[in-house]
Design an enzyme around this catalytic site. Structure first.
Site, PDB file in Angstrom:
ATOM      1  N   ASP A 120      17.613  -0.318  16.834  1.00  0.00           N
ATOM      2  CA  ASP A 120      18.591  -0.016  17.873  1.00  0.00           C
ATOM      3  C   ASP A 120      19.592   1.096  17.575  1.00  0.00           C
ATOM      4  OD1 ASP A 120      17.345  -2.492  18.462  1.00  0.00           O
ATOM      5  OD2 ASP A 120      18.925  -2.961  19.868  1.00  0.00           O
ATOM      6  N   LYS A 121      20.504   0.881  16.627  1.00  0.00           N
ATOM      7  CA  LYS A 121      21.561   1.859  16.401  1.00  0.00           C
ATOM      8  C   LYS A 121      21.145   2.930  15.418  1.00  0.00           C
ATOM      9  CE  LYS A 121      23.401  -1.003  18.982  1.00  0.00           C
ATOM     10  NZ  LYS A 121      22.198  -1.827  18.883  1.00  0.00           N
ATOM     11  N   CYS A 191      10.957  -4.501  18.335  1.00  0.00           N
ATOM     12  CA  CYS A 191      10.564  -5.571  19.263  1.00  0.00           C
ATOM     13  C   CYS A 191       9.876  -5.014  20.504  1.00  0.00           C
ATOM     14  CB  CYS A 191      11.767  -6.413  19.627  1.00  0.00           C
ATOM     15  SG  CYS A 191      12.493  -7.271  18.219  1.00  0.00           S
ATOM     16  N   SER A 470      21.894  -6.564  25.361  1.00  0.00           N
ATOM     17  CA  SER A 470      20.678  -6.130  24.681  1.00  0.00           C
ATOM     18  C   SER A 470      19.740  -5.490  25.689  1.00  0.00           C
ATOM     19  CB  SER A 470      20.003  -7.336  24.030  1.00  0.00           C
ATOM     20  OG  SER A 470      18.681  -7.045  23.662  1.00  0.00           O
TER      21      SER A 470
END
Length: 559
Positions: A120-121, A191, A470
């Site tokens: 993600d980040k 994911c 999310s």
């Protein structure tokens, strides 16, 4: 070459001796020094295999006249950090990642960078560093996870979060939940839905900073993935030899292309934080109105998880990937074809090589899922600056909703209320003091949204927060409310029972109170004590800006 500053001349003899201590040769030092930024660790499923990617990258560099030098970057797994105080750190870590890459790169005068993130980040953090440094750079990710299988259906991490809600509502047994948790994530990779990590890896292609396939070739397809990594190693040498730097690629046109693709694929709402932050480092401003403007003209072409009854990233890969999506968008001239890419070709020069291979996954421009894009920017007296919703993951019956507020000053309070059956159909759950400053760190709210979905309330209950969601979130979940409660924004003035009106098609988010009442409440509002008073998060809270600016750090006044 930049690296000549640490390699050439009698005065650099001490420097060269340190290189020789590590086994570098005179021949190695005669070549460009290429930093290979490897975010491998043993706590993120999307990163556990990145050493293999780094090795392939280094082979590509060595074979094409460069000297690869690997160094690390940190990373936090959003899924493991979710639902507790650990979620205060992932967004804040984006700045640490960018800053540390800047420090190591400039400290050793690397000539170029190959950036290896996956989750993600880490992806936006690395892109921010590349834009800030403005040297040749290329991104090659570790690839998405394959979807799991449970009771004959494709499942992913978001299914497990929703499973926890079903268990709490007695709709799933303990043995079924255990079987689901052991099946949903079958191996390494980011994911498997169009969550934040995969959205950012896909948009890296649209930005021109990653090779075709970067966002969609599954991690489990090892041959294809390693070949892509070798090609990235080769291509960084092309960029060095032709002096093509990051800001030659990260132009206004590139960001508009990325937003267009984001809308077409129903990307994560977190892109509204990350794209402006990357653009900020490149000296480009992306006003949030631009997202709505592009959404209004961009059809929604791919229904991917977490949308209900949706496909996964492996399906998008089979369908032709991001360039197949862009080929379809180009049929209505929605892209800037002159934008450069790390391939050495423009977007327009690459598109003829791609086509849709699975029309069930990528719809045609004439028969899209929706005529408008997957993300909407809302405003109104509850969100004067902005609020963000992933429209493509909202049930049609919740696009327009009006209901009483149930107000909570933290995620933990809201979870307790949801699990305590205190939320009923029609409610609007408000979670505040979770913004960039108030959290601090702007926590993701996948836990409460998934529990609501698992309890069957996602088509009846809305959730509003100055935190964020999310990319795996679905439902009428509106985040990034700005100004945040910690800064005295209207979300901090709401009381239980106030009526909140949501109109996503009209881009409106309002509390049905008069301006006089809101003004009176503002006069009586007391700023609460900071939740964190020491350490990195305290420093972060003092410097971070609002969500509507991408939650970037304030630039010091050097006058």
């Amino acid at each position: 070459m930049r690296s000549d500053e640490v390699k050439l001349g009698p005065g650099r003899a001490p420097h060269r001796s340190l290189f020789y201590a590590m086994g570098y040769s005179k021949d190695d030092l005669s070549k460009p020094l290429i930093g290979v930024v490897n975010a491998q660790n043993e706590i993120i499923p999307g990163h556990v295999h990145l050493n293999d990617i780094a090795q392939a990258v280094k082979h590509g560099i060595l074979a094409n006249g460069g000297t690869p030098i690997e160094f690390p970057a940190i990373g936090i797994c959003d899924g493991i950090a979710m639902g507790h105080s650990g979620m205060k750190y992932p967004l804040a870590s984006r700045e640490l990642i960018a800053d540390s890459i800047e420090a190591v790169t400039n400290g050793h005068k690397f000539d170029a960078l190959v950036l290896i993130p996956n989750c993600d980040k880490i992806v936006p953090g690395m892109l921010m560093a590349a834009a800030r440094l403005n040297i040749p750079a290329i991104v090659v990710s570790g690839g998405p996870m394959l979807a799991g299988k449970f009771q004959g259906n494709d499942v992913s991490l978001s299914t497990v979060f929703e499973g926890a809600g079903k268990f709490a509502n007695n709709q799933m047994s303990a043995s079924e939940l255990e079987e689901l948790e052991q099946s949903a994530c079958p191996g390494c990779g980011s994911c498997s839905g169009m969550f934040t990590a995969n959205t950012m890896n896909c948009l890296t292609e649209a930005l021109g900073m990653g090779l075709p396939g970067n966002g969609t070739i599954p991690a489990a397809y090892q041959g294809a993935r390693l070949n892509l990594a070798k090609q990235a190693g080769k291509q960084i040498m092309y960029l060095v030899n032709n002096n093509i730097c990051t800001r030659d690629i990260l132009t206004q046109a590139a960001f508009e292309n990325a937003i267009t693709v984001d809308m077409a694929i129903g990307g994560s709402s977190n892109t509204v934080l990350h794209l402006p932050a990357i653009a900020h480092e490149a000296g480009i401003e992306l006003p949030l109105e631009l997202f709505n403007k592009i959404s209004a003209r961009t059809p929604y072409l791919t229904k991917l998880s977490p949308a209900p009854k949706a496909f996964h990233i492996q399906d998008l890969n089979e369908a032709g990937g991001i360039y197949a999506v862009m080929t379809e968008l180009n049929k209505k001239q929605l892209l800037n074809l002159t934008a450069k890419t790390v391939t050495g070709y423009t977007i327009g020069e690459l598109l003829p090589n791609y086509e849709i291979r699975r029309p069930d996954v990528i719809k045609t421009i004439d028969k899209p899922h929706s005529l408008t894009g997957g993300i909407a920017i809302l405003s109104g007296n509850l969100a004067p600056d902005c609020a963000v919703v992933k429209e493509s993951a909202v049930a049609p019956e919740m696009l327009i909703h009006k209901g009483p507020a149930k107000v909570y000053d933290s995620e933990e309070e809201a979870i307790e209320a949801i699990l305590g059956n205190k939320i009923v159909k029609g409610d609007v759950v408000v979670i505040r003091y979770e913004g960039p400053k108030g959290g601090p760190g702007m926590r993701e709210m996948l836990n409460p949204t998934s529990v609501l979905a698992g309890m069957g309330l996602d088509k009846d209950v809305a959730l509003i927060t100055d935190g964020r969601f999310s990319g795996a979130t679905r439902g009428a979940c509106i985040g990034h409310v700005s100004p945040e409660a910690r800064e005295g924004g209207p979300i901090g003035l709401i009381k239980n029972g106030d009526t909140i009106s949501i109109n996503i098609p009209e881009r409106k988010l309002e509390v049905l109170l008069s301006e006089a009442e809101l003004s009176l409440r503002k006069q009586n509002w007391l700023k609460p004590p900071a939740k964190v008073k020491t350490g990195y998060l305290a420093r972060y809270a003092s410097l971070v800006t609002s969500a509507n600016t991408g939650a970037v750090m304030k630039t010091p006044d050097n006058d």
